[in-house]
Design an enzyme around this catalytic site. Structure first.
Site, short mmCIF file in Angstrom:
data_model
loop_
_atom_site.label_atom_id
_atom_site.label_comp_id
_atom_site.label_asym_id
_atom_site.label_seq_id
_atom_site.Cartn_x
_atom_site.Cartn_y
_atom_site.Cartn_z
N SER A 160 0.65 -0.93 -0.23
CA SER A 160 -0.04 0.07 -0.04
C SER A 160 0.67 1.24 0.63
O SER A 160 1.41 1.48 1.13
CB SER A 160 -0.71 -0.04 1.27
OG SER A 160 -1.11 0.96 1.37
N TYR A 194 -1.39 -1.01 11.22
CA TYR A 194 -1.82 -1.52 9.93
C TYR A 194 -1.59 -1.25 8.64
O TYR A 194 -0.25 -2.05 8.06
CB TYR A 194 -3.10 -0.83 8.56
CG TYR A 194 -3.37 -1.22 7.06
CD1 TYR A 194 -3.30 -0.17 6.69
CD2 TYR A 194 -3.40 -2.54 7.02
CE1 TYR A 194 -3.35 -0.30 5.32
CE2 TYR A 194 -3.91 -2.77 5.98
CZ TYR A 194 -3.56 -1.50 4.48
OH TYR A 194 -3.74 -1.35 3.63
N LYS A 201 2.36 -3.77 6.71
CA LYS A 201 2.78 -3.55 5.46
C LYS A 201 4.45 -3.55 5.39
O LYS A 201 4.01 -3.93 4.53
CB LYS A 201 1.60 -2.23 4.48
CG LYS A 201 0.21 -3.20 4.30
CD LYS A 201 0.40 -4.24 3.47
CE LYS A 201 -1.43 -4.63 3.02
NZ LYS A 201 -1.68 -5.99 2.56
C1 WQD Z 1 -9.94 9.05 1.35
C2 WQD Z 1 -9.84 10.74 1.59
C3 WQD Z 1 -10.58 10.96 3.43
C4 WQD Z 1 -14.25 8.55 4.24
C5 WQD Z 1 -6.81 4.14 2.71
C6 WQD Z 1 -6.10 3.24 3.74
C7 WQD Z 1 -4.79 2.85 2.78
C8 WQD Z 1 -5.75 1.97 1.91
C9 WQD Z 1 -7.34 2.98 1.52
C10 WQD Z 1 -6.05 -0.87 2.13
C11 WQD Z 1 -9.28 11.17 2.95
C12 WQD Z 1 -11.91 11.68 3.75
C13 WQD Z 1 -13.13 9.03 3.78
C14 WQD Z 1 -15.00 9.63 4.43
C15 WQD Z 1 -13.96 11.26 4.08
N1 WQD Z 1 -6.46 0.87 2.23
N2 WQD Z 1 -12.85 11.12 3.08
N3 WQD Z 1 -15.37 11.13 4.85
O1 WQD Z 1 -7.66 7.07 4.22
O2 WQD Z 1 -6.83 7.07 2.00
O3 WQD Z 1 -6.43 4.65 2.23
O4 WQD Z 1 -7.79 3.19 2.30
O5 WQD Z 1 -5.09 -0.22 1.70
O6 WQD Z 1 -4.16 1.50 3.19
O7 WQD Z 1 -4.80 3.99 4.44
O8 WQD Z 1 -8.96 6.10 1.60
O9 WQD Z 1 -10.98 5.60 1.87
O10 WQD Z 1 -10.47 6.52 4.32
O11 WQD Z 1 -9.54 8.60 2.12
O12 WQD Z 1 -13.74 12.63 3.54
O13 WQD Z 1 -16.44 9.23 5.27
O14 WQD Z 1 -11.35 10.40 2.12
O15 WQD Z 1 -9.81 12.28 5.04
O16 WQD Z 1 -9.44 12.73 2.80
P1 WQD Z 1 -7.15 6.79 2.32
P2 WQD Z 1 -10.19 6.96 2.33
#
Ligand code: WQD
Length: 338
Positions: free
Chosen positions: A125, A150, A154
């Site tokens: 990741s 997590y 990785k």
């Molecule tokens: C994306 C953006 C949030 C939810 C994570 C893991 C990564 C991978 C993908 C496994 C961010 C914003 C989110 C919400 C929001 N997972 N957001 N409201 O955190 O980039 O990555 O998932 O491999 O390892 O770290 O993905 O989709 O959670 O967030 O505003 O209800 O959307 O703050 O900026 P992230 P995400």
């Protein structure tokens, strides 16, 4: 030649099994169904006309892993997805993450090192980069102190594989995903998050179908064009295809080193607001959302430099964010029988 896909009934795993079967590989899936359902096999069959072999198995049980490889002794290629992957949960339950994500990897490698040769594709990741200094992010960007257990699993996983490949006949490719989104165009398989989705896109589509009241946008005071955080959203089908290409690279001995690393992204950053606007465009629906404080542990921006994946691996993402959002929306409506 049989390919083992661990976590093959999960979101990325199931899409990869489809692409493997499309390429004529015989697939055996290991999944413990902790975050997936056996029904996904029907979706895979509906798309490819072929049902993969499936063994319900928990990779934390060493003897079960040993028995599997006795039974399927023709497996020399493995794509390893099976892992716990909720960042927040990993902070609350670190030992569950270290036990599940690390011991399962060790047991798999212990079996593979006994074979004359083995090919291992690891689901890693972009989280290993933390907040990278320079955009777009290249594979030689420094791995930074993990922001969560997590993310640490990785990083540790990559180190275990690298050290093991050096002294065994295992060759490996580490695939560092950016943000996987979307669903297969057939609407037969897609993302099935359990409980309240942590990730942005499933929360958006669940809000779209009325399962959630409104989306909380975590922070609009980031140093980005519109103040919301930027990520590289890659269509899960593009991501799946990259896994098949990576496996074929090892099987055909095209790899230039025992362990190779590739960033898998589109090379384009999209803000949370841009993702919301993409959803509204493809669905024709207004998405209710409110601005909230930043989420603990989030970074400002991350998007991939795709040169190495394009020029060395020979893979390029082809599907747009709009296509990803449209497919995610189709899938959500089907799952909710809307
Ligand atoms: C994306 C953006 C949030 C939810 C994570 C893991 C990564 C991978 C993908 C496994 C961010 C914003 C989110 C919400 C929001 N997972 N957001 N409201 O955190 O980039 O990555 O998932 O491999 O390892 O770290 O993905 O989709 O959670 O967030 O505003 O209800 O959307 O703050 O900026 P992230 P995400």
């Amino acid at each position: 030649m049989k390919v083992l896909v661990t976590g093959g009934l999960g979101f990325i795993g199931s899409h990869t099994v489809v692409e493997l079967q499309n390429e004529g590989f015989e697939v055996v899936i290991i999944d413990n169904l902790s975050n997936s359902s056996e029904d996904v096999l029907n979706g895979i069959t509906a798309i490819t006309g072929k049902t993969p072999l499936f063994e319900k198995l928990d990779l934390r049980e060493k003897t079960a892993v040993q028995d599997f490889f006795k039974k399927h002794n023709d497996v020399t290629g493995v794509i390893h997805f099976a892992a716990s992957k909720a960042v927040g949960e990993s902070v609350e339950q670190p030992l569950l993450y270290y036990e599940n994500n690390i011991s399962s990897l060790i047991y798999l490698l212990q079996e593979l090192q006994q074979k004359p040769e083995a090919s291992f594709i690891f689901s890693s990741s972009c989280t290993v980069y933390g907040q990278a200094e320079k955009m777009p992010i290249t594979e030689d960007a420094p791995v930074q102190l993990a922001m969560s257990p997590y993310g640490n699993t990785k990083q540790i996983g990559e180190e275990i594989i690298t050290d093991t490949a050096k002294v065994t006949n295992i060759s490996a490719i580490l695939l560092r995903y950016f943000n996987p989104v979307g669903a297969h165009e057939s609407v037969q398989i897609g993302e099935l998050p359990l409980g309240v989705p942590q990730n942005l896109v499933p929360f958006i589509t669940q809000t779209g179908v009325g399962l959630r009241q409104e989306l909380s946008v975590f922070g609009n005071d980031y140093p980005t064009p519109d103040g919301t955080a930027v990520r590289d959203y890659i269509h899960v089908v593009d991501l799946a295809k990259a896994h098949v290409i990576a496996l074929q690279r090892l099987l055909n001995k095209k790899n230039l080193a025992k362990v190779e690393t590739f960033n898998l992204g589109t090379g384009k950053g999209s803000s949370v607001l841009e993702v919301i606007h993409s959803f509204e465009k493809v669905s024709g629906k207004k998405l209710p959302y409110k601005m909230m404080p930043r989420r603990e542990g989030d970074i400002t921006e991350a998007y991939a430099n795709t040169d190495k994946a394009n020029n060395v691996l020979g893979w390029k993402a082809e599907l747009s964010l709009d296509k990803a959002m449209a497919s995610a929306w189709e899938w959500e409506q089907k799952v909710r029988n809307k």
